[in-house]
Design a protein around this motif. Structure first.
Motif, PDB file in Angstrom:
ATOM      1  N   GLY A 338       0.404  -1.025   0.057  1.00  9.59           N
ATOM      2  CA  GLY A 338       0.155   0.364   0.142  1.00  9.59           C
ATOM      3  C   GLY A 338       0.961   1.312   0.183  1.00  9.59           C
ATOM      4  N   GLY A 339       2.348   0.843  -0.023  1.00  8.02           N
ATOM      5  CA  GLY A 339       2.894   2.106   0.157  1.00  8.02           C
ATOM      6  C   GLY A 339       3.763   2.451  -1.308  1.00  8.02           C
ATOM      7  N   SER A 340       4.601   3.361  -0.891  1.00 10.02           N
ATOM      8  CA  SER A 340       5.319   3.641  -1.984  1.00 10.02           C
ATOM      9  C   SER A 340       4.432   4.834  -3.307  1.00 10.02           C
ATOM     10  N   ASN A 341       4.398   4.238  -4.593  1.00 12.79           N
ATOM     11  CA  ASN A 341       3.093   4.650  -5.952  1.00 12.79           C
ATOM     12  C   ASN A 341       2.031   4.299  -6.367  1.00 12.79           C
ATOM     13  N   VAL A 342       1.453   3.994  -5.157  1.00 11.75           N
ATOM     14  CA  VAL A 342       0.100   3.152  -5.006  1.00 11.75           C
ATOM     15  C   VAL A 342      -0.923   4.388  -4.379  1.00 11.75           C
ATOM     16  N   LEU A 343      -0.671   5.388  -3.688  1.00 13.51           N
ATOM     17  CA  LEU A 343      -1.556   6.297  -3.974  1.00 13.51           C
ATOM     18  C   LEU A 343      -1.684   7.269  -5.460  1.00 13.51           C
ATOM     19  N   LEU A 344      -0.333   7.480  -5.486  1.00 14.13           N
ATOM     20  CA  LEU A 344      -0.029   8.753  -6.783  1.00 14.13           C
ATOM     21  C   LEU A 344      -0.493   8.150  -7.805  1.00 14.13           C
ATOM     22  N   TYR A 345      -0.408   6.267  -8.278  1.00  9.22           N
ATOM     23  CA  TYR A 345      -1.205   5.800  -9.425  1.00  9.22           C
ATOM     24  C   TYR A 345      -2.535   6.013  -8.986  1.00  9.22           C
ATOM     25  N   ALA A 346      -2.936   5.559  -8.104  1.00  7.50           N
ATOM     26  CA  ALA A 346      -4.303   5.685  -7.833  1.00  7.50           C
ATOM     27  C   ALA A 346      -5.095   7.002  -8.213  1.00  7.50           C
ATOM     28  N   GLY A 370      -8.392   5.104 -16.472  1.00  8.39           N
ATOM     29  CA  GLY A 370      -7.012   5.721 -16.457  1.00  8.39           C
ATOM     30  C   GLY A 370      -5.968   4.431 -15.768  1.00  8.39           C
ATOM     31  N   GLY A 371      -6.529   3.623 -14.939  1.00 11.91           N
ATOM     32  CA  GLY A 371      -5.822   2.593 -14.101  1.00 11.91           C
ATOM     33  C   GLY A 371      -4.959   1.706 -15.451  1.00 11.91           C
ATOM     34  N   ALA A 372      -5.599   1.639 -17.037  1.00  8.93           N
ATOM     35  CA  ALA A 372      -5.645   0.946 -17.701  1.00  8.93           C
ATOM     36  C   ALA A 372      -4.492   2.195 -18.171  1.00  8.93           C
ATOM     37  N   VAL A 373      -4.507   3.199 -18.318  1.00  9.70           N
ATOM     38  CA  VAL A 373      -3.363   3.920 -19.023  1.00  9.70           C
ATOM     39  C   VAL A 373      -2.398   4.234 -18.054  1.00  9.70           C
ATOM     40  N   VAL A 374      -2.480   3.905 -16.620  1.00 10.13           N
ATOM     41  CA  VAL A 374      -1.426   4.037 -16.126  1.00 10.13           C
ATOM     42  C   VAL A 374      -0.160   2.320 -16.252  1.00 10.13           C
ATOM     43  N   ASN A 379       3.773  -1.281 -18.204  1.00  9.62           N
ATOM     44  CA  ASN A 379       4.066  -2.275 -18.314  1.00  9.62           C
ATOM     45  C   ASN A 379       4.766  -1.999 -19.586  1.00  9.62           C
ATOM     46  N   GLY A 380       4.481  -1.216 -20.582  1.00 13.69           N
ATOM     47  CA  GLY A 380       5.357  -0.528 -22.140  1.00 13.69           C
ATOM     48  C   GLY A 380       6.898   0.229 -21.543  1.00 13.69           C
ATOM     49  N   MET A 381       6.709   1.018 -20.578  1.00 12.32           N
ATOM     50  CA  MET A 381       8.559   1.321 -20.735  1.00 12.32           C
ATOM     51  C   MET A 381       9.134  -0.198 -20.027  1.00 12.32           C
ATOM     52  N   GLY A 382       8.646  -0.037 -18.978  1.00  9.93           N
ATOM     53  CA  GLY A 382       9.106  -1.839 -18.990  1.00  9.93           C
ATOM     54  C   GLY A 382       9.528  -2.322 -19.600  1.00  9.93           C
ATOM     55  N   LEU A 383       8.986  -3.365 -20.675  1.00  9.04           N
ATOM     56  CA  LEU A 383       9.446  -4.056 -21.950  1.00  9.04           C
ATOM     57  C   LEU A 383      10.672  -2.323 -22.518  1.00  9.04           C
ATOM     58  N   SER A 388      13.320   3.189 -13.132  1.00  6.76           N
ATOM     59  CA  SER A 388      11.829   3.795 -12.892  1.00  6.76           C
ATOM     60  C   SER A 388      12.258   5.274 -12.540  1.00  6.76           C
ATOM     61  N   GLY A 389      12.867   5.467 -12.628  1.00 10.41           N
ATOM     62  CA  GLY A 389      13.128   7.240 -12.773  1.00 10.41           C
ATOM     63  C   GLY A 389      12.088   7.342 -14.235  1.00 10.41           C
ATOM     64  N   VAL A 390      12.129   7.250 -14.697  1.00  8.47           N
ATOM     65  CA  VAL A 390      12.021   7.717 -16.474  1.00  8.47           C
ATOM     66  C   VAL A 390      10.118   6.679 -16.681  1.00  8.47           C
ATOM     67  N   LYS A 391      10.176   6.641 -15.933  1.00  9.63           N
ATOM     68  CA  LYS A 391       8.342   5.668 -15.646  1.00  9.63           C
ATOM     69  C   LYS A 391       7.838   6.883 -14.901  1.00  9.63           C
ATOM     70  N   TYR A 392       8.119   7.661 -13.996  1.00 19.36           N
ATOM     71  CA  TYR A 392       7.576   8.228 -12.696  1.00 19.36           C
ATOM     72  C   TYR A 392       7.273   9.391 -13.630  1.00 19.36           C
ATOM     73  N   ILE A 393       8.896  10.320 -14.387  1.00 20.01           N
ATOM     74  CA  ILE A 393       8.287  11.073 -14.898  1.00 20.01           C
ATOM     75  C   ILE A 393       7.487  11.294 -15.605  1.00 20.01           C
ATOM     76  N   VAL A 394       7.194  10.843 -16.823  1.00 14.23           N
ATOM     77  CA  VAL A 394       6.484  10.631 -17.760  1.00 14.23           C
ATOM     78  C   VAL A 394       4.776  10.058 -17.120  1.00 14.23           C
ATOM     79  N   THR A 395       5.286   9.525 -16.134  1.00 14.93           N
ATOM     80  CA  THR A 395       3.520   9.416 -15.667  1.00 14.93           C
ATOM     81  C   THR A 395       2.898  10.121 -14.881  1.00 14.93           C
ATOM     82  N   GLY A 396       3.875  11.056 -14.637  1.00 16.14           N
ATOM     83  CA  GLY A 396       3.408  12.583 -13.903  1.00 16.14           C
ATOM     84  C   GLY A 396       2.954  14.052 -14.674  1.00 16.14           C
ATOM     85  N   VAL A 397       3.919  13.449 -15.540  1.00 19.13           N
ATOM     86  CA  VAL A 397       3.650  14.226 -17.395  1.00 19.13           C
ATOM     87  C   VAL A 397       2.615  14.360 -18.392  1.00 19.13           C
ATOM     88  N   VAL A 398       1.742  12.782 -18.083  1.00 19.05           N
ATOM     89  CA  VAL A 398       0.588  12.297 -18.603  1.00 19.05           C
ATOM     90  C   VAL A 398      -0.302  12.333 -17.455  1.00 19.05           C
TER      91      VAL A 398
END
Length: 419
Positions: A338-346, A370-374, A379-383, A388-398
Motif C-alpha cells: 500500500g505504500g510507495s507509489n500506490v496512492l499516486l498511481y490511484a 485511467g488505471g488502464a493508461v497507468v 508495462n510498456g516502458m518496462g518492456l 523507474s525514474g523515467v517511468k515516474y517522470i512520464v506518468t507524472g507528465v501524463v
C-alpha cells in the motif's frame, strides 16, 4: 355581426427524432464546449497501445496482455473509491496506506489466526469502512480540511502497518481462495459465457432505456447509435476474451496457463455496481449535487454531512478491497504493501480517466480507463527497459496533462455557459 373564423388545430407537433448526423454534431458541440468526458483517456490509451505494440510487438502478446490486467488491478480498485471523494472536491491521501492496513489485517486473520478466508476478507473490509468513517467524520463534522486529515492518516497508517507486521515481518497468504483472486484463471468456456452475459446485459439496458424514452416522448439517441455501442462493446470484449483464452504457458504439456484472470470479472462487478449507485440512485444524484454546489445542496434538503462521510467510507472500503487484491497478487503482505507509489498511481488513474479534481464531474469507468493508461505506461516502458525514474517522470507528465485538460475544459464550459 362579425364572424370569427375558427381554425382547427392539427395534431400536436412532435419533436423529430435525432438522426445519427445530428447526434454526432451535438456530441462535437459538447466536446468543443468543454465536456470531454473520457475522450482524452480513450485516445491516449489507443495511442500508447499502438506505439508500444509497434516498438515492441511482444507488448500485445497473450502473456503480456494478461499481465496488464493483473498489474493494474489493485490501483484500479483503489481509484474507483477515490472517484467518490474527488466528486465532492475532496482528496484522500491516506488511501494507499489504508489499503496496506487492511491487507495486514487480512494476513493476520487468515494466516496468523488461521480463520477462513471470508472472515479475513470481512475483517479487512470492515477495517476500511471504519477508517473511512473516522476520516469522513473529521472532515464533515469537525471541519478539518480533507487534505490535512488524510495527510495525517497517510503518516499514521504507515505506523499502524509496521505495528501489525511486527516492524518488518512478511506474512505469506496461503489461503487458496485469496491467492486465486489475482493468480487464478477462469476456464475459457466460462470466460465466453461471462462475455456473452455482459454484452446481453448491456444490450438489454441500452434498448430498454431507448424504448422508455421513446414511449415517454423524450429525446433518445438514434437506434443506430445504440446498436453501434452494443456492437463496439461486443467486439472489444470478444477480442479481449479471445486473447486471454489463448495458451500463455511456455510448456503447456506441464502446466496450462490460459483463461481470463479471476480479478477481471471482480473489477467488472464492482464497476457495474458502483456505476449503478452513481447514475441510477438518489444517493448518486445527491453526491453529484453536493460536489457541484454544497450550499445549494444543503438548501435543497440534502444531508450534506452524511453524503460526505459516506464518500470517505466508500473510498476506504474500496481501498480495503484493493489491499486484498494486492495481497493476492504478491501472495504475501509486508510493511511496504500500500505504500510507495500506490496512492499516486490511484489518484492519477482517477484523474487521467476524466474525474475532475474540482468536484461534481466523474464516473467510476474513469478509474478503470485511467488505471488502464497507468498500467500500459508502466508495462510498456518496462518492456523498453526504461528505468523507474523515467517511468515516474512520464506518468507524472501524463497526470499533469490530464489535470490541465480538466482545468481548461472547465474554463471552456464556464465560458460557453455549459456549467
Amino acid at each position: 355581426m362579425t364572424t370569427t373564423a375558427v381554425r382547427e388545430e392539427g395534431p400536436a407537433a412532435v419533436t423529430p427524432a435525432p438522426t445519427v448526423g445530428s447526434h454526432v454534431r451535438n456530441y462535437w458541440s459538447r466536446v468543443r464546449g468543454g465536456d470531454l468526458g473520457s475522450l482524452p483517456a480513450v485516445l491516449g490509451l489507443i495511442v500508447l497501445c499502438a506505439v508500444f505494440t509497434t516498438v515492441r510487438p511482444v507488448f500485445f502478446s497473450e502473456r503480456n496482455f494478461a499481465n496488464l490486467f493483473t498489474q493494474g488491478a489493485a490501483v484500479t480498485v483503489i481509484a474507483m473509491g477515490l472517484v467518490f471523494v474527488l466528486l465532492l472536491g475532496e482528496i484522500d491521501l491516506s488511501a494507499g496506506f489504508a489499503s496496506g492496513v487492511c491487507a495486514a489485517i487480512l494476513a493476520n486473520v487468515a494466516t496468523v489466526l488461521g480463520l477462513p478466508w471470508y472472515v479475513a476478507a470481512l475483517a479487512a473490509i470492515g477495517t476500511g469502512v471504519l477508517i473511512g468513517f473516522v476520516l469522513g467524520f473529521l472532515v464533515a463534522k469537525v471541519g478539518i480540511p480533507s487534505f490535512v486529515v488524510t495527510l495525517a492518516g497517510f503518516l499514521a497508517f504507515q505506523g499502524v502497518v509496521l505495528l501489525l507486521m511486527k516492524e518488518g515481518t512478511n506474512i505469506s497468504i496461503e489461503d487458496d481462495v485469496l491467492v486465486a483472486i489475482e493468480n487464478g484463471k477462469i476456464p475459457p468456456a466460462i470466460g465466453w459465457l461471462i462475455c456473452a452475459l455482459a454484452v446481453a446485459g448491456y444490450a438489454a439496458v441500452q434498448l430498454l432505456r431507448y424504448r422508455n424514452r421513446v414511449r415517454r416522448g423524450l429525446v433518445a439517441d438514434p437506434i443506430a447509435v445504440v446498436v453501434a455501442r452494443i456492437a463496439v462493446l461486443a467486439l472489444v470484449l470478444g477480442i479481449a476474451v479471445y486473447v486471454l483464452n489463448r495458451e500463455r504457458s511456455i510448456n503447456a504439456l506441464i502446466t496450462s496457463d490460459k483463461g481470463m484472470p479471476i480479478v477481471v470479472p471482480v473489477i467488472a462487478v464492482l464497476l457495474v455496481f458502483w456505476t449503478f449507485v452513481l447514475q441510477r440512485t438518489t444517493y448518486g444524484r445527491h453526491l453529484y449535487a453536493v460536489g457541484g454546489n454544497r450550499e445549494a445542496a444543503r438548501r435543497a434538503g440534502i444531508p450534506v454531512d452524511r453524503i460526505r462521510i459516506s464518500a470517505f467510507v466508500i473510498c476506504s472500503g474500496m481501498a480495503a478491497v484493493g489491499g486484498i487484491v494486492a495481497a493476492s497478487q504478491a501472495r504475501s503482505v509486508d510493511p511496504n504493501t500500500g505504500g510507495s507509489n500506490v496512492l499516486l498511481y490511484a489518484v492519477g488513474a482517477a484523474v487521467i480517466g476524466g474525474t475532475s479534481l474540482f468536484g461534481g464531474k466523474g464516473r467510476v469507468i474513469d478509474a478503470v480507463l485511467g488505471g488502464a493508461v497507468v498500467a500500459v505506461i508502466i508495462n510498456g516502458m518496462g518492456l523498453l527497459n526504461y528505468s523507474s525514474g523515467v517511468k515516474y517522470i512520464v506518468t507524472g507528465v501524463v497526470l499533469l496533462l490530464a489535470a490541465g485538460v480538466d482545468a481548461l475544459s472547465r474554463r471552456r464550459a464556464a465560458a460557453t455557459g455549459a456549467r
